[in-house]
Design an enzyme around this catalytic site. Structure first.
Site, PDB file in Angstrom:
ATOM      1  CG  ASP A 167      -3.759   7.043   2.098  1.00  0.00           C
ATOM      2  OD1 ASP A 167      -3.581   5.828   1.900  1.00  0.00           O
ATOM      3  OD2 ASP A 167      -4.287   7.497   3.139  1.00  0.00           O
TER       4      ASP A 167
ATOM      5  CG  HIS B 113      -1.653   1.302   1.397  1.00  0.00           C
ATOM      6  ND1 HIS B 113      -2.516   1.864   0.468  1.00  0.00           N
ATOM      7  CD2 HIS B 113      -1.588   2.189   2.431  1.00  0.00           C
ATOM      8  CE1 HIS B 113      -2.966   3.027   0.933  1.00  0.00           C
ATOM      9  NE2 HIS B 113      -2.412   3.246   2.115  1.00  0.00           N
TER      10      HIS B 113
ATOM     11  CD  GLU C 272      -3.319   6.455  11.303  1.00  0.00           C
ATOM     12  OE1 GLU C 272      -4.415   5.885  11.222  1.00  0.00           O
ATOM     13  OE2 GLU C 272      -2.955   7.374  10.536  1.00  0.00           O
ATOM     14  CG  ASP C 273      -1.325   2.069  10.921  1.00  0.00           C
ATOM     15  OD1 ASP C 273      -2.099   2.562  11.760  1.00  0.00           O
ATOM     16  OD2 ASP C 273      -1.580   2.030   9.697  1.00  0.00           O
TER      17      ASP C 273
ATOM     18  CG  HIS D 266       0.787   7.186   4.068  1.00  0.00           C
ATOM     19  ND1 HIS D 266       1.317   6.333   3.134  1.00  0.00           N
ATOM     20  CD2 HIS D 266      -0.471   6.726   4.317  1.00  0.00           C
ATOM     21  CE1 HIS D 266       0.425   5.414   2.809  1.00  0.00           C
ATOM     22  NE2 HIS D 266      -0.675   5.624   3.520  1.00  0.00           N
TER      23      HIS D 266
END
Length: 629
Positions: free
Chosen positions: A146, A56, A85-86, A81
């Site tokens: 995205d 991705h 966050e992950d 990106h």
């Protein structure tokens, strides 16, 4: 088994190959390091399809590099990106390894986790992205990349997730792509959203388009060759292509015009793309092509849209004309230079679009600050639905260009009214606008405008903004100015009952429920009689005196019809009593005229005086008056 390692390496190498010709060696090293960090960070993760998650970020970086032509820091941010966050990697690590600029981009793209959201996580995320546009346009470009990849792979998600993501796309991302001039991104996002929101409609319209394409293929190809050949004979080499509109665009037009598919006009259009010889003028080339084509084909009157001289606010330029093909159907033809075609794909990043998009961004930032001041805490991103509604109303609708009588261009959202135009000139003009002239014709201040209209506003110092005007404007600037004016007005001491409509001088009584404003009623009003029987302690004695306010009344006159009756009535009301008539309706049956006249009065005693004067007119038999809302 699928060799994902090779797929990952090949797709990442494609990004490097795209960026290499326009990127310094040192920056290429940073770009490759960003890929390696993202690959390591996302190594344990997989997508809903079962593929490694790193595919991705690679896809987002590919879109950013290849389709949007973004700079190297934006492509690095595309790789990274989702890392903060992950995964456990903090933003500070991104800054230390790749610089503050990349850290800023990644920070904007990282959703904020909160225990409590003002409205919803989605709205909060929208606000975060919009805030960043006050500083830099690149985060939204990466976010669009995205979103585009997420939409392209949405089939792997549950239907509820598909609806959520498609709804966000329709409401927020596709319109914003349009305003940034990214026509192809906007079109693909809209169409993918439609596909997952309304799969049955999408499949039906897709089938209708494909069937029409097969049926029309031969004659559309003949028309295409005729265009190409006509221009080639004149020494102009062009690329001519017939394109069908996407299912979402067709569906939207069907709803807008109330047509079924078979009766919908312009389901397709024809692009005539020309190269501009060195030293030649694009407009002159476009007009020469227009002249040659209209010598060969009949032109539809009023079928021209000149977006070369009057580009859309997102930078779109072209010359549109409607020509009659030899099979008897009007065809929409877009005459476009290679530069214009490229700009419609790259939007604000295109060669000559910086100034135009720069002006739009300045306007966006100023209005966003104004909206945020009233509806959103920028620091906390505590935004509500009202904030988003005002943003979309101000910037997401397609625009129209209208003009002042002196030729100054004013850009407004579609469906704007004369009143929106007035407020775009100044708050003072909007607040006191009384009527307008559009293209020289007298017009209501609430009338909608169309592209190319010439608008003149006529103010009157006695005119003030009213509640109903809020429904006649679409721009944030106009809505905010009207609402601010209304908020600053001293609230009335009382309300008038909407059942009996008392006026000064009537025998009145007041009713004031706890926490509610005082309401005035005539003493014979059935509403207040009922209230008095149930809430007697809330009945209040009041004096209702004239204060200069005009109250609407309707007077019904019955008279023997005769020559000059109308003039006698108008003379009595307008000249002798100095009142403005709002409406006059008359019907005559068997020589008996029934006339209803509406105007404003100050008090009951003034109304009685008017009734006496009208009763004294020759052949008037009966005069009845009533106050109205």
């Amino acid at each position: 088994m699928t060799d994902y390692d090779k797929i990952i390496e090949d797709r990442a190498q494609h990004v490097f190959d795209v960026m290499s010709p326009r990127t310094a060696e040192e920056d290429m090293k940073r770009l490759k390091d960003a890929f390696l960090l993202a690959r390591e960070a996302h190594a344990p993760q997989v997508r809903k399809t079962g593929e490694p998650y790193i595919l991705h970020p690679i896809a987002v970086a590919t879109i950013a590099a290849e389709e949007l032509h973004l700079d190297v820091n934006s492509v690095i941010a595309a790789f990274l990106h989702d890392v903060v966050e992950d995964t456990p990697h903090p933003l500070e690590e991104i800054g230390s390894r790749f610089g503050d600029d990349v850290a800023f981009l990644v920070n904007v793209l990282t959703k904020r986790e909160k225990k409590n959201y003002e409205m919803s996580k989605q709205v909060d995320n929208f606000c975060q992205i919009l805030d960043s546009m006050q500083i830099d346009i690149r985060p939204i470009m990466v976010k669009l990349a995205d979103r585009l990849h997420n939409m392209r792979t949405l089939s792997s998600m549950r239907s509820d997730k598909q609806m959520k993501i498609a709804g966000e796309t329709d409401y927020f991302y596709a319109p914003l792509a349009n305003r940034l001039g990214l026509y192809h991104v906007k079109t693909e996002l809209e169409n993918l959203s439609f596909k997952f929101r309304c799969p049955h409609d999408f499949e039906e319209i897709s089938g209708l388009i494909e069937n029409d394409r097969r049926q029309q293929e031969e004659r559309l190809e003949r028309f295409r060759l005729q265009l190409e050949g006509t221009l080639a004979e004149a020494g102009i080499i062009t690329h001519v292509e017939v394109s069908y509109r996407q299912p979402y665009s067709v569906w939207r037009k069907m709803r807008k015009y109330g047509d079924d598919f078979n009766h919908l006009k312009y389901r397709h259009f024809t692009d005539v793309v020309f190269a501009t010889p060195e030293g030649a003028d694009e407009k002159e080339m476009a007009l020469r092509i227009y002249s040659l084509l209209t010598d060969r084909f009949k032109e539809k009157p009023g079928g021209i849209s000149n977006y070369i001289d009057s580009p859309k606010e997102n930078g779109y330029q072209s010359f549109h004309v409607k020509l009659l093909a030899d099979f008897g159907r009007w065809q929409e033809v877009h005459i476009t230079s290679e530069r214009m075609a490229r700009n419609s794909r790259l939007g604000y990043l295109a060669d000559n679009s910086h100034a135009m998009i720069g002006r739009w961004l300045d306007k966006f930032r100023k209005t966003l600050r104004d909206i945020g001041h009233n509806y959103c805490s920028i620091e906390s991103h505590s935004c509500g639905i009202d904030f988003m509604e005002k943003v979309t109303a101000s910037f997401y609708n397609d625009d129209i260009m209208v003009f002042t009588p002196k030729g100054k261009a004013v850009i407004l959202p579609q469906k704007s009214s004369c009143l929106d135009f007035a407020y775009e000139i100044s708050d003072e003009l909007g607040n006191h606008a009384k009527y307008a002239r559009v293209n020289g014709f007298l017009s209501s201040i609430k009338a909608p405008l169309r592209r190319g209209d010439v608008v003149q506003i006529f103010p009157d110092s006695s005119v003030e903004p009213t509640e109903d005007r809020l429904e006649s404007v679409v721009t944030y600037k106009a809505k905010n100015a009207i609402q601010s004016y209304l908020d600053d007005k001293i609230p009335p001491k009382y309300l008038r009952c909407q059942h009996c409509h008392p006026i000064p001088g009537d025998e009145v009584i007041g009713f004031k429920a706890p926490g509610q404003p005082l309401t005035l009623h005539k003493r014979d009003c059935q509403v207040v009689i009922r209230l008095a029987s149930q809430f007697g302690d809330d009945i209040k004695s009041v004096d209702f005196e004239p204060d200069g306010t005009l109250y609407p009344v309707a007077v019904t006159v019955k008279a023997v019809d005769r020559y000059h009756l109308f003039l006698d009535l108008v003379d009595c009301i307008s000249n002798k009593l100095n009142l403005n008539i709002d409406s006059y309706n008359s019907t005559t049956v068997d020589s008996i005229a029934t006339i209803e006249i509406s105007f404003g009065i100050h008090s009951y005693s003034e109304l009685q005086k008017i009734v006496r004067h009208i009763s004294g007119i020759k052949d008037v038999d009966e005069v009845r008056a009533r106050s109205v809302g």
